[in-house]
Design a protein around this motif. Structure first.
Motif, PDB file in Angstrom:
ATOM      1  N   GLN A 257     105.804  56.965  63.012  1.00 21.09           N
ATOM      2  CA  GLN A 257     106.829  56.054  62.487  1.00 21.09           C
ATOM      3  C   GLN A 257     107.886  55.689  63.531  1.00 21.09           C
ATOM      4  N   ALA A 258     107.594  55.961  64.794  1.00 19.05           N
ATOM      5  CA  ALA A 258     108.553  55.634  65.858  1.00 19.05           C
ATOM      6  C   ALA A 258     108.807  54.137  65.953  1.00 19.05           C
ATOM      7  N   GLN A 259     107.820  53.331  65.550  1.00 21.16           N
ATOM      8  CA  GLN A 259     107.949  51.872  65.670  1.00 21.16           C
ATOM      9  C   GLN A 259     108.153  51.202  64.309  1.00 21.16           C
TER      10      GLN A 259
ATOM     11  N   PHE B 230      98.947  50.837  55.326  1.00 19.65           N
ATOM     12  CA  PHE B 230      98.196  51.937  54.728  1.00 19.65           C
ATOM     13  C   PHE B 230      98.967  53.228  54.968  1.00 19.65           C
ATOM     14  N   LEU B 231      99.287  53.942  53.877  1.00 25.80           N
ATOM     15  CA  LEU B 231     100.234  55.055  53.951  1.00 25.80           C
ATOM     16  C   LEU B 231      99.572  56.414  53.736  1.00 25.80           C
ATOM     17  N   ALA B 232      99.913  57.341  54.623  1.00 24.21           N
ATOM     18  CA  ALA B 232      99.645  58.772  54.446  1.00 24.21           C
ATOM     19  C   ALA B 232     100.971  59.491  54.612  1.00 24.21           C
ATOM     20  N   ASN B 233     101.019  60.740  54.209  1.00 25.58           N
ATOM     21  CA  ASN B 233     102.261  61.505  54.301  1.00 25.58           C
ATOM     22  C   ASN B 233     102.304  62.220  55.652  1.00 25.58           C
ATOM     23  N   GLU B 234     102.618  61.462  56.699  1.00 27.83           N
ATOM     24  CA  GLU B 234     102.547  61.963  58.070  1.00 27.83           C
ATOM     25  C   GLU B 234     103.922  62.368  58.605  1.00 27.83           C
ATOM     26  N   LYS B 235     103.918  63.364  59.476  1.00 27.77           N
ATOM     27  CA  LYS B 235     105.158  63.804  60.107  1.00 27.77           C
ATOM     28  C   LYS B 235     105.694  62.695  61.006  1.00 27.77           C
ATOM     29  N   THR B 236     107.011  62.482  60.979  1.00 25.10           N
ATOM     30  CA  THR B 236     107.605  61.385  61.730  1.00 25.10           C
ATOM     31  C   THR B 236     108.549  61.903  62.813  1.00 25.10           C
TER      32      THR B 236
ATOM     33  N   ARG C 280     111.546  61.469  62.937  1.00 27.29           N
ATOM     34  CA  ARG C 280     112.810  61.890  62.330  1.00 27.29           C
ATOM     35  C   ARG C 280     112.801  63.377  61.967  1.00 27.29           C
ATOM     36  N   GLY C 281     111.608  63.987  61.988  1.00 29.15           N
ATOM     37  CA  GLY C 281     111.478  65.361  61.555  1.00 29.15           C
ATOM     38  C   GLY C 281     111.130  65.495  60.086  1.00 29.15           C
ATOM     39  N   ASP C 282     110.963  64.351  59.406  1.00 25.43           N
ATOM     40  CA  ASP C 282     110.567  64.368  58.003  1.00 25.43           C
ATOM     41  C   ASP C 282     109.131  63.858  57.891  1.00 25.43           C
ATOM     42  N   TYR C 283     108.755  63.389  56.705  1.00 25.84           N
ATOM     43  CA  TYR C 283     107.410  62.848  56.488  1.00 25.84           C
ATOM     44  C   TYR C 283     107.518  61.434  55.921  1.00 25.84           C
ATOM     45  N   SER C 284     106.508  60.627  56.191  1.00 31.84           N
ATOM     46  CA  SER C 284     106.591  59.195  55.903  1.00 31.84           C
ATOM     47  C   SER C 284     106.641  58.858  54.423  1.00 31.84           C
ATOM     48  N   LEU C 285     106.346  59.815  53.550  1.00 31.92           N
ATOM     49  CA  LEU C 285     106.476  59.589  52.121  1.00 31.92           C
ATOM     50  C   LEU C 285     107.556  60.477  51.494  1.00 31.92           C
TER      51      LEU C 285
ATOM     52  N   LEU D 266      93.932  46.529  63.502  1.00 31.02           N
ATOM     53  CA  LEU D 266      94.459  47.875  63.269  1.00 31.02           C
ATOM     54  C   LEU D 266      95.568  48.195  64.260  1.00 31.02           C
ATOM     55  N   ILE D 267      96.749  48.523  63.726  1.00 33.92           N
ATOM     56  CA  ILE D 267      97.903  48.931  64.527  1.00 33.92           C
ATOM     57  C   ILE D 267      98.528  50.143  63.840  1.00 33.92           C
ATOM     58  N   HIS D 268      99.035  51.068  64.619  1.00 38.84           N
ATOM     59  CA  HIS D 268      99.714  52.230  64.042  1.00 38.84           C
ATOM     60  C   HIS D 268     101.233  52.062  64.152  1.00 38.84           C
ATOM     61  N   MET D 269     101.939  52.769  63.301  1.00 37.68           N
ATOM     62  CA  MET D 269     103.393  52.679  63.287  1.00 37.68           C
ATOM     63  C   MET D 269     104.032  53.704  64.228  1.00 37.68           C
ATOM     64  N   GLY D 270     103.264  54.128  65.187  1.00 39.40           N
ATOM     65  CA  GLY D 270     103.709  55.094  66.181  1.00 39.40           C
ATOM     66  C   GLY D 270     102.637  56.136  66.409  1.00 39.40           C
ATOM     67  N   ILE D 271     102.298  56.381  67.674  1.00 40.58           N
ATOM     68  CA  ILE D 271     101.291  57.375  68.043  1.00 40.58           C
ATOM     69  C   ILE D 271     101.950  58.429  68.917  1.00 40.58           C
ATOM     70  N   TRP D 272     101.872  59.673  68.494  1.00 42.88           N
ATOM     71  CA  TRP D 272     102.521  60.756  69.226  1.00 42.88           C
ATOM     72  C   TRP D 272     102.004  60.882  70.654  1.00 42.88           C
TER      73      TRP D 272
END
Length: 250
Positions: A30-32, A50-56, A58-63, A204-210
């Motif tokens: 979720q960096a972007q 497309f949403l999953a409950n991923e670590k962001t 911010r230190g929280d999760y996307s959901l 396909l684009i991601h909202m941030g890749i670690w």
């Protein structure tokens, strides 16, 4: 007959367009997230998330509730939003007794293999919808994307039985944003996308890749959109895609 006519109409690009591109964004670090929203708004583009409950970052999760305002805003803007499964479980193989074996990226079984029945896999898809209703008051669209794009006929049948249509991406629509930036620099990926994308392609684009050292979106999203617009290509959500239109009309 009416449904068939609607599908045929959707397959035709809007007036003045040489074709339609379907931008899709999977959750990630979720960096972007804000950059993506700002860029889409600036160009008045509707996309699909497309949403999953991923670590962001911010230190929280996307959901988590902390993302409620972000997702409410995307709903208000008219974007389509589907499930990426709650714990982002990547398919390992088909298992015994009609089950599938997955490796979740998050949740209590993160990094371990788990075996799920069709009913249990449906729950993984629907958990995102349940949380989304809590965050926004709205249900997801009836579409899902398997994490990492890994599927089998059995897994796809599970999603179908759950009431969700699976959405992958076009070969030319792989942005490459999850690849190592040293081997696949942004300018090379951008040139490839602008060269190869055609009307009808799902991107396909991601909202941030670690793992990517030089993130894709800050450098490439704006020029990708502008470059495609210069080719008279327009943008729409998967609600308008001819392969999924009938699903949304139900």
């Amino acid at each position: 007959m009416a449904a068939a006519a609607a599908v045929a109409a959707a397959a035709k690009p809007a007036a003045g367009c040489q074709g339609t591109i379907y931008l899709t964004f999977d959750t990630g670090s979720q960096a972007q997230a804000e950059l993506i929203a700002d860029t889409l708004n600036r160009h008045q583009i509707k996309a699909t998330f497309f949403l999953a409950n991923e670590k962001t970052v911010r230190g929280d999760y996307s959901l988590d509730p902390s993302w409620s305002a972000y997702w409410k805003a995307r709903v208000a803007e008219g974007h389509a939003i589907g499930s990426h499964t709650f714990d982002h479980g990547v398919l390992v193989k088909d298992g015994a007794d009609g089950k599938v074996v997955l490796k979740p990226g998050f949740g209590e079984h993160a990094g371990k293999q788990v075996s799920l029945s069709s009913t249990q896999y449906c729950q993984e898809i629907r958990r995102v919808d349940q949380r989304f209703v809590e965050l926004t008051g709205k249900h997801l669209d009836p579409i899902w994307r398997a994490p990492a794009g890994r599927t089998s006929p059995r897994l796809l049948a599970m999603g179908q039985a759950c009431g969700y249509a699976h959405v992958g991406w076009s070969p030319a629509g792989f942005s490459g944003d999850e690849l190592a930036s040293a081997a696949y620099p942004n300018d090379v990926l951008l040139k490839k996308s602008l060269r190869d994308l055609r009307g009808g392609d799902i991107v396909l684009i991601h909202m941030g890749i670690w793992s990517r050292k030089d993130p894709w979106a800050p450098a490439n999203l704006e020029p990708l959109i502008s470059g495609l617009e210069k080719k008279d290509l327009c943008f729409a959500t998967l609600r308008e895609h001819p392969d999924y239109l009938a699903r949304f009309k139900k």
